[in-house]
Write an enzyme that holds these catalytic residues in place. Structure first.
Site, short mmCIF file in Angstrom:
data_model
loop_
_atom_site.label_atom_id
_atom_site.label_comp_id
_atom_site.label_asym_id
_atom_site.label_seq_id
_atom_site.Cartn_x
_atom_site.Cartn_y
_atom_site.Cartn_z
N ASP A 145 -6.84 4.53 12.38
CA ASP A 145 -5.51 5.12 12.24
C ASP A 145 -5.50 6.41 11.43
O ASP A 145 -4.75 7.33 11.72
CB ASP A 145 -4.55 4.08 11.64
N ASP A 182 0.82 -1.22 0.00
CA ASP A 182 0.00 0.00 0.00
C ASP A 182 0.85 1.27 0.00
O ASP A 182 0.62 2.17 -0.80
CB ASP A 182 -0.93 0.03 1.22
N SER A 232 -4.19 -8.78 8.04
CA SER A 232 -3.56 -7.47 8.08
C SER A 232 -3.02 -7.29 9.48
O SER A 232 -3.75 -7.45 10.46
CB SER A 232 -4.60 -6.40 7.74
N ARG A 288 0.79 5.72 17.02
CA ARG A 288 0.41 6.66 15.95
C ARG A 288 0.80 8.10 16.24
O ARG A 288 1.32 8.79 15.36
CB ARG A 288 -1.09 6.55 15.64
N1 ARG Z 1 -8.00 -1.88 15.83
C1 ARG Z 1 -6.73 -1.49 16.35
C2 ARG Z 1 -6.66 -0.02 16.58
O1 ARG Z 1 -7.44 0.68 16.05
C3 ARG Z 1 -5.57 -1.99 15.54
C4 ARG Z 1 -5.57 -1.75 14.07
C5 ARG Z 1 -4.31 -2.30 13.56
N2 ARG Z 1 -4.19 -2.45 12.17
C6 ARG Z 1 -4.08 -3.65 11.54
N3 ARG Z 1 -3.69 -3.65 10.30
N4 ARG Z 1 -4.36 -4.77 12.12
O2 ARG Z 1 -5.83 0.49 17.28
#
Ligand code: ARG
Length: 429
Positions: free
Chosen positions: A141, A33, A192, A112
């Site tokens: 995110d 990506d 993912s 983040r």
């Molecule tokens: N749901 C979690 C959060 O919002 C983790 C997201 C992580 N991304 C992934 N590609 N699994 O913090």
């Protein structure tokens, strides 16, 4: 630059402002990506600077940097931010026992704002007008990166190619092939994932059915509790003012403690979380996590607090903790509220020093011992054996006064409300 391209640049940079070499700093993971994003941003007439932040994820980041350059980035940075992540972000979350919806230690969410802050730093250094990230329009995110930039650098534009490019997975792979971007040969992992020091997040594939148990292959950091050693291990964690400073008698910094504990607790199958969580954008999503160190350290920290803090402080702090967790999840790290809550939490941590012993066995982490110079536990008060100094006869007077409101309430009700219904009920007996 053709007129179409310049139009697009105007859209992304400041409307109406003409910039000679518009530059964007992209948060680059090395995956498909963000690699496609490099070329897509270049197509839009932008100079791309790639930034890869080491927050403890596995992988060869020197190779990631080379890939960014090979894909077309004018410059590629790799910044080792592991210590900053541990000392400025994880430390705060741990002092606040931050667990989103009581379950998720916020591993992805917590990294983040740090990555976002570094994006802004590099954007300033490079004179960029915008920053970019690879998030889609459905997740949390994007909210975190965008809000972080808004708070730290309101003049910068945020570009999220995956939110606007309208490419299906197949089209994306086609685009990558056309532009010579390496596409993973096999279909790769069906999941993912996102990894850093504080944990590993896994979603997609069969996990999207919340009725089905996550298959063993979804886990990489933790052993199956069935296959974990038949002998328990102990993690003795030393704390000073709420911060872990030692593991099994050895002083080390937080980064080292977390790294060691992820290995040790993971071996014993500790740290698996299966959570249907509430995303900021309103979607419920099924997420699987592996957070061995985060689970062990949070349990230990809570156990120490339970012994050294008074009941009302613990009770009030629980509300602050829930708020703090939401704030991290919601992307509100760089806000006055977070700083104010930090001040409260820090004030509570002065006496959170001592040692906690956690037993790791077949997927469970159980606190089995704790000591502290600030312990409020007094044996002479708690004991039911000889040496008891608690004056039990005084309890009667205490309960008389403590129960006064309840007694008054009940008595008034008796006098004012013996309704026919109550009388009838009495007569019927
Ligand atoms: N749901 C979690 C959060 O919002 C983790 C997201 C992580 N991304 C992934 N590609 N699994 O913090």
């Amino acid at each position: 630059m053709d007129s179409n391209t310049s139009l697009q640049v105007h859209y992304f940079i400041q409307p109406g402002k003409v910039v000679a070499h518009p530059t964007v700093v992209l948060a680059y993971s090395g995956g498909l990506d963000t690699s496609v994003a490099i070329r897509w941003l270049m197509d839009k007439g932008l100079d791309v600077v790639a930034l890869t932040v080491d927050v403890g994820q596995p992988g060869d980041l020197a190779a990631t940097k080379r890939k960014a350059e090979a894909t077309g980035a004018r410059k590629a940075y790799v910044i080792d931010a592991r210590e900053e992540f541990a000392d400025e972000y994880i430390t705060r979350a741990l002092k606040a026992n931050a667990m989103y919806e009581g379950q998720y230690p916020l591993s992805t969410a917590l990294a983040r704002p740090l990555i976002g802050k570094l994006l802004v730093d590099i954007a300033r250094k490079e004179g960029a007008q915008s920053v970019a990230h690879g998030c889609t329009g459905k997740g949390n995110d994007q909210v975190r990166f965008d809000l972080c930039t808004t708070a730290l650098a309101p003049d910068l534009t945020v570009i999220a190619p995956a939110r606007v490019w309208n490419l299906t997975r197949e089209q994306e792979i086609e685009y990558a092939r056309e532009h010579g971007i390496p596409v993973p040969a096999s279909k790769g992992s069906p999941y993912s994932t996102d990894e850093n020091l504080w944990g590993r997040s896994v979603e997609c594939g069969v996990l999207e059915n919340p009725a089905i148990e996550p298959p063993e292959e979804a886990f990489e950091w933790t052993a199956s509790p069935l296959a974990a050693p038949n002998e328990p291990a102990y993690a003795n964690i030393g704390f000073e003012a709420g911060v872990p400073v030692a593991l099994n008698g050895k002083r080390m910094d937080l980064l080292a403690i977390i790294t060691k504990l992820n290995g040790l607790a993971g071996t014993h199958g500790v740290g698996r979380i299966d959570h249907v969580e509430s995303r900021v954008v309103g979607i419920k999503s099924r997420e699987v996590y592996e957070c061995p160190a985060a689970i062990v350290l949070t349990k230990a920290h809570q156990a120490l607090e339970a012994m050294v803090l008074p009941r009302d402080v613990l009770d009030f702090k629980r509300g602050v903790e829930a708020r703090y967790a939401n704030l991290i999840y919601d992307g509100l790290w760089f806000t006055p509220l977070r700083e104010a809550l930090d001040a409260f939490v820090d004030e509570t941590q002065a006496r959170v020093s001592g040692e906690v012993s956690v037993k790791l066995f077949k997927g469970a982490a159980a606190v089995v011992g704790r000591t502290s110079p600030f312990s409020l536990y007094e044996h002479r008060l708690a004991t039911y054996s000889s040496g008891d100094t608690f004056r039990q006869e005084m309890a009667e007077g205490f309960i008389y006064v403590w129960g006064l409101p309840a007694r008054t309430w009940a008595a008034i009700g008796e006098r004012a409300q013996p309704t026919k219904l109550v009388k009838a009920a009495k007569r019927a007996k």
